[in-house]
Design an enzyme around this catalytic site. Structure first.
Site, PDB file in Angstrom:
ATOM      1  N   HIS A 186       0.610 -11.701   1.727  1.00 38.76           N
ATOM      2  CA  HIS A 186      -0.477 -10.968   1.055  1.00 38.76           C
ATOM      3  C   HIS A 186      -1.267 -11.867   0.101  1.00 38.76           C
ATOM      4  CE1 HIS A 186      -1.648  -6.573   0.036  1.00 38.76           C
ATOM      5  NE2 HIS A 186      -2.650  -7.359  -0.166  1.00 38.76           N
ATOM      6  N   TYR A 190       0.831  -1.219   0.000  1.00 39.87           N
ATOM      7  CA  TYR A 190       0.000   0.000   0.000  1.00 39.87           C
ATOM      8  C   TYR A 190       0.862   1.266   0.000  1.00 39.87           C
ATOM      9  CZ  TYR A 190      -3.774  -3.171   1.525  1.00 39.87           C
ATOM     10  OH  TYR A 190      -4.680  -4.192   1.632  1.00 39.87           O
TER      11      TYR A 190
HETATM   12  N1  LIG Z   1      -5.772  -8.706   1.786  1.00 42.40           N
HETATM   13  C1  LIG Z   1      -6.097  -8.185   0.612  1.00 42.40           C
HETATM   14  O1  LIG Z   1      -5.713  -8.668  -0.460  1.00 42.40           O
HETATM   15  C2  LIG Z   1      -6.955  -6.962   0.589  1.00 42.40           C
HETATM   16  C3  LIG Z   1      -7.565  -6.565  -0.627  1.00 42.40           C
HETATM   17  C4  LIG Z   1      -8.364  -5.435  -0.616  1.00 42.40           C
HETATM   18  C5  LIG Z   1      -8.562  -4.745   0.568  1.00 42.40           C
HETATM   19  N2  LIG Z   1      -7.950  -5.123   1.734  1.00 42.40           N
HETATM   20  C6  LIG Z   1      -8.135  -4.370   2.999  1.00 42.40           C
HETATM   21  O2  LIG Z   1      -9.535  -4.176   3.179  1.00 42.40           O
HETATM   22  C7  LIG Z   1      -9.760  -2.771   3.334  1.00 42.40           C
HETATM   23  C8  LIG Z   1     -11.149  -2.386   2.893  1.00 42.40           C
HETATM   24  O3  LIG Z   1     -11.348  -2.624   1.533  1.00 42.40           O
HETATM   25  P1  LIG Z   1     -11.480  -1.427   0.483  1.00 42.40           P
HETATM   26  O4  LIG Z   1     -10.452  -0.422   0.778  1.00 42.40           O
HETATM   27  O5  LIG Z   1     -11.539  -2.096  -0.833  1.00 42.40           O
HETATM   28  O6  LIG Z   1     -12.852  -0.733   0.752  1.00 42.40           O
HETATM   29  P2  LIG Z   1     -14.240  -1.010   1.509  1.00 42.40           P
HETATM   30  O7  LIG Z   1     -14.015  -0.907   2.982  1.00 42.40           O
HETATM   31  O8  LIG Z   1     -14.891  -2.242   0.983  1.00 42.40           O
HETATM   32  O9  LIG Z   1     -15.060   0.266   0.985  1.00 42.40           O
HETATM   33  C9  LIG Z   1     -14.577   1.575   1.197  1.00 42.40           C
HETATM   34  C10 LIG Z   1     -15.580   2.534   0.596  1.00 42.40           C
HETATM   35  O10 LIG Z   1     -16.798   2.455   1.348  1.00 42.40           O
HETATM   36  C11 LIG Z   1     -17.152   3.758   1.807  1.00 42.40           C
HETATM   37  N3  LIG Z   1     -17.775   3.611   3.143  1.00 42.40           N
HETATM   38  C12 LIG Z   1     -17.227   3.073   4.254  1.00 42.40           C
HETATM   39  N4  LIG Z   1     -18.127   3.067   5.255  1.00 42.40           N
HETATM   40  C13 LIG Z   1     -19.265   3.618   4.782  1.00 42.40           C
HETATM   41  C14 LIG Z   1     -20.541   3.904   5.347  1.00 42.40           C
HETATM   42  N5  LIG Z   1     -20.842   3.578   6.603  1.00 42.40           N
HETATM   43  N6  LIG Z   1     -21.477   4.507   4.570  1.00 42.40           N
HETATM   44  C15 LIG Z   1     -21.186   4.841   3.267  1.00 42.40           C
HETATM   45  N7  LIG Z   1     -20.009   4.594   2.672  1.00 42.40           N
HETATM   46  C16 LIG Z   1     -19.038   3.980   3.429  1.00 42.40           C
HETATM   47  C17 LIG Z   1     -15.863   4.544   1.852  1.00 42.40           C
HETATM   48  O11 LIG Z   1     -16.115   5.918   1.644  1.00 42.40           O
HETATM   49  P3  LIG Z   1     -15.805   7.015   2.821  1.00 42.40           P
HETATM   50  O12 LIG Z   1     -14.331   7.058   2.960  1.00 42.40           O
HETATM   51  O13 LIG Z   1     -16.428   8.254   2.270  1.00 42.40           O
HETATM   52  O14 LIG Z   1     -16.500   6.531   4.052  1.00 42.40           O
HETATM   53  C18 LIG Z   1     -15.094   3.961   0.664  1.00 42.40           C
HETATM   54  O15 LIG Z   1     -15.501   4.588  -0.548  1.00 42.40           O
HETATM   55  C19 LIG Z   1      -8.615  -2.134   2.541  1.00 42.40           C
HETATM   56  O16 LIG Z   1      -8.482  -0.767   2.832  1.00 42.40           O
HETATM   57  C20 LIG Z   1      -7.472  -2.998   2.947  1.00 42.40           C
HETATM   58  O17 LIG Z   1      -6.967  -2.628   4.227  1.00 42.40           O
HETATM   59  C21 LIG Z   1      -7.164  -6.238   1.757  1.00 42.40           C
END
Ligand SMILES: NC(=O)c1ccc[n+]([C@@H]2O[C@H](COP(=O)([O-])OP(=O)(O)OC[C@H]3O[C@@H](n4cnc5c(N)ncnc54)[C@H](OP(=O)(O)O)[C@@H]3O)[C@@H](O)[C@H]2O)c1
Length: 249
Positions: free
Chosen positions: A90, A34
């Protein structure tokens, strides 16, 4: 509930992490890939919470196989901590490649550089191979688990081994506005985001969700305030297998 930090950089990451910790988050998820560990570490130090009360996760990029210890020491340095709480591979390589990384992970834990070790994006068969060849069970598998990817076999397999399932991307990897989720959200007077987080919890799956909004950070912590009944959980389970059909529970 963990705070995800993918695609959060610089001041946004530092402020986001600080605000999340101050709002009540105690687990922060980042990754070498990241490219934000330094900013995340600054947010941790800027918060009012002692580091010992936080759980810090980072992930080792599988393409760096062979450079595990060097990469870990760099992560610790960037994050500004002596020890990680959880270090994850990862993503898997082939069986020999995954084992090679895992053996270095076991050494890092024995050395006291990390408290726990785990994997991410591994299938049950890949976890089985790792356990069979190393004798060491991953503490965690961080995977996409939402309705689109729902896999009851994975949850059962991991429960039988005592492996914690962490569901990443609960919103971005799912169709939030499916009528099944919307109907349940309206019934409970909750948002579709809260319903999806609660659905993960009903399956015993911890989530890693990202937000840079104070309002959303607070809303996402409120999922302990309500529950879904078994019929609602089952209706959301079926969303993926129904190819996004529109039948409400
Ligand atoms: N291990 C892996 O391979 C892997 C892969 C992908 C992700 N990840 C981890 O998982 C985390 C989460 O996944 P992601 O980053 O893809 O995103 P996500 O958490 O699935 O979605 C984030 C989006 O949702 C919105 N959001 C969050 N809470 C909300 C609410 N209560 N109401 C309305 N909108 C809301 C956020 O906007 P706002 O900021 O405006 O709230 C943002 O646009 C990553 O950041 C990372 O740490 C791990």
């Amino acid at each position: 509930m963990s705070l995800g930090t993918w695609q959060m950089w610089g001041e946004t990451a530092t402020r986001g992490v600080q605000e999340a910790i101050d709002a009540g988050y105690r687990c922060i998820d980042t990754a070498t890939g990241y490219r934000n560990e330094e900013a995340v570490g600054a947010g941790i130090r800027a918060s009012r919470i002692d580091r010992d009360h936080l759980l810090i996760i980072t992930k080792f990029p599988e393409e760096e196989v062979g450079r595990e210890r060097r990469t870990l020491l760099r992560s610790l340095d960037l994050l500004g901590v002596d020890c990680l709480d959880l270090w994850l591979i990862h993503a898997p390589l082939d069986a020999d490649g995954s084992l090679a990384m895992w053996e270095r992970f076991i050494e890092a834990r024995e050395e006291g550089l990390v408290r726990a070790i785990g994997v991410s994006n591994f299938q049950p068969a890949q976890v089985d191979a790792l356990i069979a060849r190393s004798g060491v069970v991953p503490a965690v598998n961080q995977v996409a688990f939402g309705p689109r990817w729902f896999d009851s076999a994975l949850a059962g397999h991991h429960a039988s081994h005592g492996i914690v399932v962490q569901g990443h991307s609960p919103f971005s990897e799912n169709e939030l506005h499916h009528s099944v989720v919307r109907t349940i959200a309206e019934r409970h007077g909750r948002s579709v985001h809260q319903v999806l987080l609660r659905w993960h919890l009903e399956h015993g799956v911890l989530t890693v969700a990202k937000s840079v909004s104070r309002e959303h950070l607070a809303a996402n912590l409120q999922v302990s305030e309500f529950s879904l009944d078994p019929a609602e959980v089952a209706a959301i389970d079926r969303i993926g297998s129904h190819n996004w059909s529109e039948d409400a529970p």
